[in-house]
Each structure stands twice: as structure tokens, then as C-alpha cells.
Design a protein around this motif. Structure first.
Motif, mmCIF file in Angstrom:
data_model
loop_
_atom_site.group_PDB
_atom_site.id
_atom_site.type_symbol
_atom_site.label_atom_id
_atom_site.label_comp_id
_atom_site.label_asym_id
_atom_site.label_seq_id
_atom_site.Cartn_x
_atom_site.Cartn_y
_atom_site.Cartn_z
ATOM 1 N N ILE A 78 54.954 25.873 -70.188
ATOM 2 C CA ILE A 78 55.611 26.467 -69.178
ATOM 3 C C ILE A 78 57.331 25.902 -69.112
ATOM 4 O O ILE A 78 57.437 24.823 -69.480
ATOM 5 N N PRO A 79 58.306 26.859 -69.135
ATOM 6 C CA PRO A 79 59.420 26.550 -69.119
ATOM 7 C C PRO A 79 60.087 25.290 -68.057
ATOM 8 O O PRO A 79 61.116 24.652 -68.280
ATOM 9 N N GLY A 80 59.422 25.301 -67.071
ATOM 10 C CA GLY A 80 59.963 24.518 -66.110
ATOM 11 C C GLY A 80 58.672 24.550 -65.086
ATOM 12 O O GLY A 80 57.791 25.122 -65.012
ATOM 13 N N LEU A 81 59.003 23.570 -64.089
ATOM 14 C CA LEU A 81 57.892 23.212 -63.017
ATOM 15 C C LEU A 81 57.856 24.651 -62.076
ATOM 16 O O LEU A 81 58.728 24.825 -61.572
ATOM 17 N N PRO A 82 56.710 25.469 -61.947
ATOM 18 C CA PRO A 82 56.941 26.801 -61.316
ATOM 19 C C PRO A 82 56.987 26.641 -59.828
ATOM 20 O O PRO A 82 56.541 25.562 -59.187
ATOM 21 N N ALA A 83 57.896 27.369 -59.219
ATOM 22 C CA ALA A 83 58.275 27.298 -57.815
ATOM 23 C C ALA A 83 57.021 27.107 -56.860
ATOM 24 O O ALA A 83 56.806 26.521 -56.015
ATOM 25 N N GLY A 84 55.655 27.591 -57.436
ATOM 26 C CA GLY A 84 54.528 27.681 -56.643
ATOM 27 C C GLY A 84 53.953 26.480 -56.531
ATOM 28 O O GLY A 84 52.972 26.235 -55.863
ATOM 29 N N ILE A 85 54.361 25.420 -57.461
ATOM 30 C CA ILE A 85 53.627 24.102 -57.253
ATOM 31 C C ILE A 85 54.833 23.061 -56.956
ATOM 32 O O ILE A 85 54.565 21.820 -57.260
ATOM 33 N N GLU A 86 55.882 23.594 -56.312
ATOM 34 C CA GLU A 86 56.792 22.535 -55.768
ATOM 35 C C GLU A 86 56.512 22.568 -54.194
ATOM 36 O O GLU A 86 55.563 23.010 -54.037
ATOM 37 N N GLY A 87 57.265 21.919 -53.715
ATOM 38 C CA GLY A 87 57.082 21.766 -51.928
ATOM 39 C C GLY A 87 57.220 20.290 -51.668
ATOM 40 O O GLY A 87 57.286 19.511 -52.350
ATOM 41 N N TYR A 88 57.311 20.259 -50.193
ATOM 42 C CA TYR A 88 57.412 19.039 -49.564
ATOM 43 C C TYR A 88 56.320 18.382 -49.019
ATOM 44 O O TYR A 88 56.121 17.185 -48.619
ATOM 45 N N SER A 122 52.830 17.379 -54.173
ATOM 46 C CA SER A 122 52.481 18.844 -53.230
ATOM 47 C C SER A 122 51.009 19.343 -53.388
ATOM 48 O O SER A 122 50.665 19.101 -54.465
ATOM 49 N N ARG A 123 50.734 19.975 -52.353
ATOM 50 C CA ARG A 123 49.352 20.304 -52.489
ATOM 51 C C ARG A 123 49.234 21.373 -53.576
ATOM 52 O O ARG A 123 48.327 21.320 -54.255
ATOM 53 N N PRO A 124 50.025 22.289 -53.686
ATOM 54 C CA PRO A 124 50.008 23.148 -55.109
ATOM 55 C C PRO A 124 49.833 22.773 -56.246
ATOM 56 O O PRO A 124 48.781 22.976 -57.156
ATOM 57 N N ILE A 125 50.648 21.263 -56.528
ATOM 58 C CA ILE A 125 50.387 20.708 -57.921
ATOM 59 C C ILE A 125 48.688 20.236 -58.025
ATOM 60 O O ILE A 125 48.395 20.155 -59.058
ATOM 61 N N VAL A 126 48.560 19.544 -56.878
ATOM 62 C CA VAL A 126 47.103 19.021 -56.700
ATOM 63 C C VAL A 126 46.081 20.062 -56.962
ATOM 64 O O VAL A 126 45.050 20.092 -57.920
ATOM 65 N N ASN A 127 46.338 21.235 -56.386
ATOM 66 C CA ASN A 127 45.503 22.460 -56.357
ATOM 67 C C ASN A 127 45.129 22.883 -58.019
ATOM 68 O O ASN A 127 44.238 23.267 -58.448
ATOM 69 N N ALA A 128 46.322 23.009 -58.701
ATOM 70 C CA ALA A 128 46.555 23.238 -60.102
ATOM 71 C C ALA A 128 45.872 22.466 -60.789
ATOM 72 O O ALA A 128 45.038 22.745 -61.595
#
Length: 354
Positions: A78-88, A122-128
Motif C-alpha cells: 500500500i502507498p501509505g497508511l489508509p485513512a481507515g486504519i488511522e485514528g485517535y 487505533s482500533r482499525p489497525i488492530v482489527n486489520a
């Protein structure tokens, strides 16, 4: 056929009713627990553990290594960290679930380590990551995955198609789809309040019925994934629904004999299939609308698979079929309840756009 399932993505069960309902179908529910971690389980879950109905998967080095191979390949492509797995919002991923090669990658994503054995992410990166981890464990043990998390259920369709989802998701130009098949199943009523002992009695009285129901489900998955003939698809579905309905009737009789009432749960299954097999179930041109097939079975498309040459449809197995259990707690009005795939569609579209 498989009589055990792997729960993901979390360690603790957040819905005891979900566990009770799952144990009304499967013989045992496994979960992924690090060896140094003691889950914070309630007394009801502990009862099921003591009876050997809930157990922990022993994490092996090959589980970590193969997950690392796949996750590193994913991150590097992937070219960069997807917005879907960023977050606070941060949740914790236990280090025992991570191969040494992955730690530097996750450390770079994480702000800091706040607990010795955990990585706050972030929850999304853990889920990924857990998508990859659960898939590896499931595949290596030939054990179907099951979840109560609609995000995990939906996004797993994307990975099971090797990311081979059409950009418009609902394109009618393509011949193959990932669908959401929803089967109705009978369980004891008000399951959220019944004791573990009642569930144990129910299991003992329905052992053969549960085994038959699972066989119906797994055989249906194996049949649908390879069907391209519209007329044959109708025949297979009709026969399967008839068998499942008879099985549910037997289950109702057992529940009545035990002095209990019954209600309905819904078992969602992800299956790749052809547009011709789907078309016969739809009364409208919009196959993304949920459609009742016959009484107790519903179907809806989740996403169109773009490149049919690369499709994994015929390789899709029952272990990959993404079971999600839903409970309708409105016992008096459950017949008015209709499951939908709209949320699945929206989640997947947002995920792909991110």
C-alpha cells in the motif's frame, strides 16, 4: 463436518447471549488468548469454560510467522497508511500475538507503549491485523471463523476475494459476487436470561439435531460456491431450505419437551457466487436489497468481484465462510424482524474508499 469455531477479533466475549446462541449450534467455541493473559470472564463464561465448551487457541510460532508474511506484504504494497486504519482512539494489542518482524512496524504506528505486554494502536489497525491473524489460525486448523463484529464480518469479504472487489462495489457488469446468506435458526427464548445449565440441557437434548444443521450449512456453502446454472441453483437452494426447515421443526419439538419456549437467531454466511445463481432470488433489479427466498432464508449481495479470472470463488471453503451470529431479542415481534445487508455494503464501501 466442523463442530468447532474460532471466535475473533477480541479476547473477551462482550455478549454472553452471543456465546450461548453459538453453543446451541456448535460444540465448542475457541478464542485467541495469549498464554500470559488471564481473560476477565463473567461467571457464565467460566461455567462454559469448566465444561470444556469455551477454550483458548494455543498460539504457535507458525501462526505468528505466516501472519507476519501476509501482513508485511500488505503494508509494503500500500502507498501509505489508509485513512481507515488511522485514528485517535487507542485499544491494546497483546505482544504475544505479534511476530518479532511485525513489532517495529507496529511500534512505528503506535505513539508509545503504555503497558509492558500491550501495544496501544487505533482500533482499525488492530482489527486489520487480527483479520490476518484469525485467518491464519483458522486456515491452519481448518476451523471456521465466527464473529459478532459486523465490521470484521464485512471487511473479511474484501480479503477473502484477495481485494478483488469492483470499485463501484455494486457493479452489475460483473458476473461474480460476494453475498450474504442469512439462515434462520431456532434457539431457546430469552437466551440472555437463561442459565448456563439450561443451555447445557438443551445441548444434550439436541446433539444430533445440531450436527445435522451444521451439515446442512456446510454442504450448502460447498454447493453454492460452484453453481453457475440458474435452474440447478434453484433446486439446491429449495432442497436445502426444506431440510433446514425440517431440522428447525425438530428443534422446536425438543425445546417444547424441555419446557422452554423458542425464538429465532440469524446465522449470516459469506459466500462467493455467480450473478446467474443470485438472479433467481431477486424480484427487483437491485440485488443489493435483501430478498426473502423461502420463509426462513434471506440473501443479499455485499460486493461485486471485479476480475473473474482471479476470483477465489471455487476455492472458498466452509472454514472461510465468515459466520456472524445475530440475536433478535424482541421475542414477541421476531417475525417482523428482517435482517439487511445495507450496513455491510456501507461499511465495505467506506473501507475501500479509505
Amino acid at each position: 463436518m466442523n463442530n468447532k469455531v474460532l471466535y475473533y477479533p477480541s479476547i473477551e466475549f462482550y455478549d454472553v447471549s452471543w456465546v450461548k446462541a453459538s453453543l446451541c449450534i456448535w460444540d465448542k467455541v475457541y478464542r485467541i488468548v495469549p498464554s500470559t493473559y488471564i481473560p476477565n470472564d463473567c461467571l457464565e463464561i467460566e461455567t462454559f469454560i469448566n465444561h470444556g465448551l469455551v477454550d483458548n487457541i494455543s498460539i504457535e510460532q507458525n501462526d505468528l510467522s505466516e501472519t507476519a508474511d501476509n501482513f508485511i506484504d500488505f503494508i509494503e504494497k500500500i502507498p501509505g497508511l489508509p485513512a481507515g486504519i488511522e485514528g485517535y482512539e487507542k485499544i491494546n494489542l497483546h505482544k504475544e500475538k505479534v511476530d518479532d518482524r511485525i513489532l517495529p512496524i507496529l511500534e512505528a504506528i503506535s505513539d508509545k507503549f503504555e503497558l509492558e505486554s500491550w501495544i496501544p494502536l487505533s482500533r482499525p489497525i488492530v482489527n486489520a491485523y487480527m483479520l490476518f491473524f484469525a485467518e491464519t489460525i483458522s486456515r491452519r486448523r481448518k476451523m471456521p471463523k465466527i464473529t459478532d463484529n459486523v465490521d470484521m464480518y464485512t471487511i473479511m469479504h474484501y480479503f477473502m476475494a484477495d481485494g478483488n472487489i469492483d470499485e463501484s462495489i455494486g457493479s452489475h457488469e460483473h458476473k461474480e459476487y460476494s453475498i450474504n446468506l442469512v439462515l434462520e435458526n431456532i434457539i431457546p427464548a430469552d437466551i440472555n436470561t437463561v442459565s448456563p445449565e439450561i443451555i447445557l440441557n438443551f445441548r444434550e437434548a439436541t446433539e444430533d439435531i445440531r450436527d445435522t444443521f451444521r451439515n446442512y450449512v456446510y454442504n450448502l456453502i460447498d454447493e453454492i460456491k460452484s453453481i453457475e446454472s440458474e435452474s440447478y441453483a434453484k433446486e439446491i437452494i429449495t432442497d436445502s431450505i426444506s431440510d433446514i426447515s425440517k431440522n428447525n421443526s425438530s428443534q422446536k419439538r425438543v425445546i417444547k419437551e424441555l419446557g422452554m419456549n423458542f425464538t429465532t437467531s440469524f446465522l449470516s454466511i459469506g459466500i462467493p457466487t455467480t450473478i446467474s445463481a443470485i438472479a433467481l432470488f431477486s424480484n427487483t433489479n437491485n440485488i443489493f436489497s435483501i430478498n426473502e427466498i423461502m420463509g426462513s432464508v434471506f440473501i443479499g449481495a455485499v460486493a461485486s468481484i471485479a476480475d473473474t479470472v482471479r476470483s477465489r470463488r471455487k476455492d472458498w471453503s466452509s472454514e472461510e465462510s465468515l459466520f456472524m451470529h445475530e440475536l433478535d431479542r424482541r421475542f414477541d415481534t421476531y417475525r417482523n424482524f428482517r435482517p439487511t445487508t445495507n450496513r455491510h455494503f456501507n461499511i465495505l464501501e467506506e473501507y475501500i474508499n479509505d
